[in-house]
Enzyme design. Structure first.
Site, PDB file in Angstrom:
ATOM      1  N   ASP A 101      27.213 -24.499 -17.547  1.00 36.14           N
ATOM      2  CA  ASP A 101      27.476 -23.246 -18.168  1.00 36.14           C
ATOM      3  C   ASP A 101      27.850 -23.237 -19.599  1.00 36.14           C
ATOM      4  O   ASP A 101      28.720 -24.286 -19.734  1.00 36.14           O
ATOM      5  CB  ASP A 101      28.669 -22.283 -17.305  1.00 36.14           C
ATOM      6  CG  ASP A 101      28.130 -20.802 -17.254  1.00 36.14           C
ATOM      7  OD1 ASP A 101      27.964 -20.204 -18.318  1.00 36.14           O
ATOM      8  OD2 ASP A 101      28.310 -20.446 -16.091  1.00 36.14           O
ATOM      9  N   ASP A 203      26.078 -18.445 -21.704  1.00 37.17           N
ATOM     10  CA  ASP A 203      26.997 -17.099 -21.688  1.00 37.17           C
ATOM     11  C   ASP A 203      26.987 -16.109 -22.783  1.00 37.17           C
ATOM     12  O   ASP A 203      26.993 -16.602 -23.961  1.00 37.17           O
ATOM     13  CB  ASP A 203      28.608 -17.637 -21.419  1.00 37.17           C
ATOM     14  CG  ASP A 203      29.582 -16.610 -21.175  1.00 37.17           C
ATOM     15  OD1 ASP A 203      29.357 -16.441 -19.962  1.00 37.17           O
ATOM     16  OD2 ASP A 203      30.369 -16.218 -21.780  1.00 37.17           O
ATOM     17  N   GLU A 257      22.243 -15.713 -20.664  1.00 35.45           N
ATOM     18  CA  GLU A 257      22.888 -14.381 -20.189  1.00 35.45           C
ATOM     19  C   GLU A 257      22.757 -13.350 -21.455  1.00 35.45           C
ATOM     20  O   GLU A 257      23.322 -13.780 -22.569  1.00 35.45           O
ATOM     21  CB  GLU A 257      24.163 -14.549 -19.714  1.00 35.45           C
ATOM     22  CG  GLU A 257      24.750 -13.363 -19.037  1.00 35.45           C
ATOM     23  CD  GLU A 257      26.252 -13.067 -19.261  1.00 35.45           C
ATOM     24  OE1 GLU A 257      26.986 -12.503 -18.383  1.00 35.45           O
ATOM     25  OE2 GLU A 257      26.776 -13.382 -20.130  1.00 35.45           O
ATOM     26  N   HIS A 332      28.483 -13.925 -10.056  1.00 36.00           N
ATOM     27  CA  HIS A 332      30.003 -13.816 -10.214  1.00 36.00           C
ATOM     28  C   HIS A 332      30.716 -12.738 -10.737  1.00 36.00           C
ATOM     29  O   HIS A 332      31.794 -12.490 -10.741  1.00 36.00           O
ATOM     30  CB  HIS A 332      30.467 -15.299 -10.792  1.00 36.00           C
ATOM     31  CG  HIS A 332      30.229 -15.440 -12.074  1.00 36.00           C
ATOM     32  ND1 HIS A 332      29.074 -15.581 -12.604  1.00 36.00           N
ATOM     33  CD2 HIS A 332      31.007 -15.300 -13.337  1.00 36.00           C
ATOM     34  CE1 HIS A 332      28.874 -15.854 -13.862  1.00 36.00           C
ATOM     35  NE2 HIS A 332      30.196 -15.461 -14.219  1.00 36.00           N
ATOM     36  N   ASP A 333      29.836 -11.827 -11.578  1.00 38.61           N
ATOM     37  CA  ASP A 333      30.442 -10.623 -12.260  1.00 38.61           C
ATOM     38  C   ASP A 333      29.938  -9.501 -11.561  1.00 38.61           C
ATOM     39  O   ASP A 333      30.067  -8.394 -12.162  1.00 38.61           O
ATOM     40  CB  ASP A 333      29.432 -10.573 -13.706  1.00 38.61           C
ATOM     41  CG  ASP A 333      30.116 -11.876 -14.775  1.00 38.61           C
ATOM     42  OD1 ASP A 333      31.194 -12.576 -14.482  1.00 38.61           O
ATOM     43  OD2 ASP A 333      29.276 -12.425 -15.543  1.00 38.61           O
TER      44      ASP A 333
HETATM   45  C1  NOJ Z   1      29.813 -13.590 -18.997  1.00 36.15           C
HETATM   46  C2  NOJ Z   1      30.385 -14.471 -17.867  1.00 36.15           C
HETATM   47  O1  NOJ Z   1      29.561 -14.262 -16.872  1.00 36.15           O
HETATM   48  C3  NOJ Z   1      31.604 -13.860 -17.250  1.00 36.15           C
HETATM   49  O2  NOJ Z   1      32.334 -14.307 -16.323  1.00 36.15           O
HETATM   50  C4  NOJ Z   1      32.635 -13.780 -18.426  1.00 36.15           C
HETATM   51  O3  NOJ Z   1      33.829 -13.107 -18.121  1.00 36.15           O
HETATM   52  C5  NOJ Z   1      32.089 -13.469 -19.851  1.00 36.15           C
HETATM   53  N1  NOJ Z   1      30.748 -13.658 -19.967  1.00 36.15           N
HETATM   54  C6  NOJ Z   1      33.145 -14.008 -20.924  1.00 36.15           C
HETATM   55  O4  NOJ Z   1      32.879 -15.507 -20.829  1.00 36.15           O
END
Ligand code: NOJ
Length: 563
Positions: A101, A203, A257, A332-333
């Site tokens: 990541d 990210d 992302e 995970h989000d």
């Molecule tokens: C996206 C990530 O997937 C998330 O878990 C994170 O809190 C935010 N970006 C900030 O890095």
């Protein structure tokens, strides 16, 4: 097909690991790198090819590793660089690739760059971050995701200035407009590539370029600032430079992302000729059950299958000629896929979990599974605010309390929306703490590990979600048409059944998926029935088809070869 277009990262299946929750080996209640190494046989047995590992770098863990204080060290809680190298060689020995990541929109405020940057206005790291001198007044409003006041500017007394943080106050944004910052990040990339890492998930990558005059937010973005954050003026210049200077030198994959990126901008990122990224994660599906621009607030009305199909069909078309898509239902989000897009009640859990596997593994694009999906792990549905550990829930609750939102309503929302739903420990067996740890786990274990949602029990059952997942992965791998084949949607307006064909050279497949708790009967005039051979179904019930009519059981999935 044109073989130059074939790529390992198009044909591979990705398995995402949230290391904190995967396997603890030193009894501190937190997953670690040795835990992943210990479980490599399990991962290999799934048939997946690539592991995407969420951040394992040194971090004070304000946002569980998405706040990095040293890009070249391993977080002590997770182990050491030697442990990491052992993991990597264990993976290589099994033919598994590793994607890390890259969190480079921001660092931790404990990164030495930031510690220096805040010391004085003429420090040599000052321009690594975005600062607004207080004598210019209050800076134009910027929204922050995890700030208790929702404010992305934080005043810092030491130099009488504000710094920018799109996420928490402990996650200051890096200033990519400074060429030195970009070189630092390229150096980090080279460091890991030279160790043998096979790629990066990037990210919030569209946020890296900012208008450094920091103007008032244009009116059109006032309700939703995300498209503004993701449309920075120099974004594609930076991505192209990163590609030319680093990425193009290695046989690796990249996946961005990309919140705020829509189909009109898609090919700018992944058209091969532009030399930027390989794939990205759009957010259209992730917003489907959310309240307009409120990404973390559930909508009242249930989502509709026709909208779900619309999203996947629209995005498939974008990459039909150029670029390549990525497919995911959870990470995970977001909440667990079976709880969100399927149905985790006792009656429908098995079929809906396996139906969703069938879906992701028969679409065009690279499929990304989140750890635990292979056994159908479900949402945590925590009942109390104290059970939540995520900064997003904890700080948003503080913010919403100021706005008068009742705890009960907030908890109700979090049961379906919270990120912690997907962060509970991996369920390895039915013993205490699901075999994840011998100590108290850092976050609650889902009690349903005692009711069959665990690896050990599912290993023993031929029809388990786990064994179906393995069969389905093999089916994709042995049929290139399921990877590269053209996608054609059937039954566009049907609210119960998702049906489509995939066609590639001489191969053709029909996929029928029920997203319904009721039996459905569908007519497919365009299909010649006597030419269908059933390859797999997730339901033991006999298939029922007569003439052009199919009876599809609740959450049933069927993949046919069209002869
Ligand atoms: C996206 C990530 O997937 C998330 O878990 C994170 O809190 C935010 N970006 C900030 O890095």
């Amino acid at each position: 097909m044109d073989t130059t277009q074939r790529k390992w990262w198009k044909e591979g299946v990705v398995y995402q690991i949230y290391p904190r929750s995967f396997q603890d080996t030193n009894g501190n209640g937190i997953g670690d790198i040795n835990g992943i190494t210990q479980r490599l046989d399990h991962i290999q047995s799934l048939g997946v090819d690539i592991i995407w590992l969420c951040p394992v770098y040194e971090s004070p863990n304000d946002d569980n590793g998405y706040d990095i204080s040293d890009y070249k060290s391993i977080m002590a809680e997770f182990g050491s660089m030697e442990d990491f190298e052992a993991l990597l060689s264990g993976m290589k020995a099994r033919g598994l690739k590793l994607v890390m990541d890259l969190v480079a929109n921001h660092t931790s405020d404990e990164h030495h760059w930031f510690k220096e940057s805040k010391k004085s206005r003429d420090n040599k790291y000052r321009d690594y971050y975005h600062w607004w001198p207080a004598e210019k007044g209050t800076p134009p409003k910027r929204w922050s995701y995890f700030d208790v006041d929702g404010n992305a500017w934080k005043y810092d007394e030491q130099t009488d200035a504000y710094y920018l943080h799109y996420f928490s106050v402990k996650q200051p944004d890096l200033k990519w407009e400074n060429p030195k910052v970009r070189q630092e990040i390229y150096d980090v990339l080279r460091f890991w590539f030279d160790k043998g890492v096979d790629g990066f998930r990037m990210d919030v990558i569209p946020f890296i370029s900012k208008d450094i005059t920091y103007p008032e937010l244009p009116e059109e973005y006032k309700g939703n600032f995300i498209p503004f954050y993701s449309n920075g003026p120099r974004l594609h210049e930076f991505l192209h430079e990163m590609n030319k200077e680093v990425l193009s030198k290695y046989d690796i994959m990249t996946v961005g992302e990309t919140p705020g990126v829509n189909i009109d901008q898609a090919l700018k990122f992944v058209d091969e000729d532009r030399e930027e990224l390989n794939m990205f994660f759009h957010f259209d599906l992730m917003s489907l059950d959310r309240d307009g621009d409120e990404v973390f607030w559930m909508r009242d009305e249930p989502w509709k299958l026709t909208d779900f199909k619309g999203i996947f069909s629209k995005w498939d078309a974008v990459f039909a000629e150029k670029g390549w898509g990525s497919l995911f239902l959870s990470n995970h989000d977001f909440p667990r896929s079976v709880s969100r897009w399927g149905n985790d009640s006792e009656a429908h859990w098995h079929n809906s979990a396996t139906m969703l596997h069938t879906f992701l593994l028969t679409m065009r694009g690279t499929p990304y599974f989140y750890f635990g999906d292979e056994i159908g792990m479900t949402n945590a549905y925590f009942d109390t605010i104290d059970a939540y550990k995520d900064i997003n829930t904890v700080n948003r609750y503080a913010l919403l309390q100021q706005e008068g939102v009742a705890l009960e309503d907030f908890l109700d929302n979090e049961k379906d929306a919270a990120r912690d739903n997907a962060r509970t420990p991996m369920q390895w067996d039915s013993t205490r703490n699901a075999g994840f740890t011998t100590d108290n786990p850092w976050i609650g274990v889902n009690p349903n590990h005692k009711k069959g949602i665990n690896v050990a029990s599912q290993e023993k059952d031929e029809d388990s979600v786990l064994n179906y997942f393995r069969r389905m992965v093999q089916l994709r791998k042995s049929n290139l048409g399921l990877v590269y084949g053209a996608y054609q949607l059937l039954l566009e307006r049907n609210e119960q059944v998702y049906a489509y064909t995939r066609t590639h050279e001489n191969e053709s497949f029909l996929i029928l998926l029920s997203f319904s708790t009721e039996e459905a009967s569908v007519t497919l005039d365009e299909i010649e029935f006597d030419k269908l051979r059933l390859l797999i179904s997730n339901d033991a019930a006999e298939e029922e088809k007569t003439d052009s009519k199919f009876v599809v059981k609740p959450y049933q999935a069927m993949v046919y070869q069209i002869l």
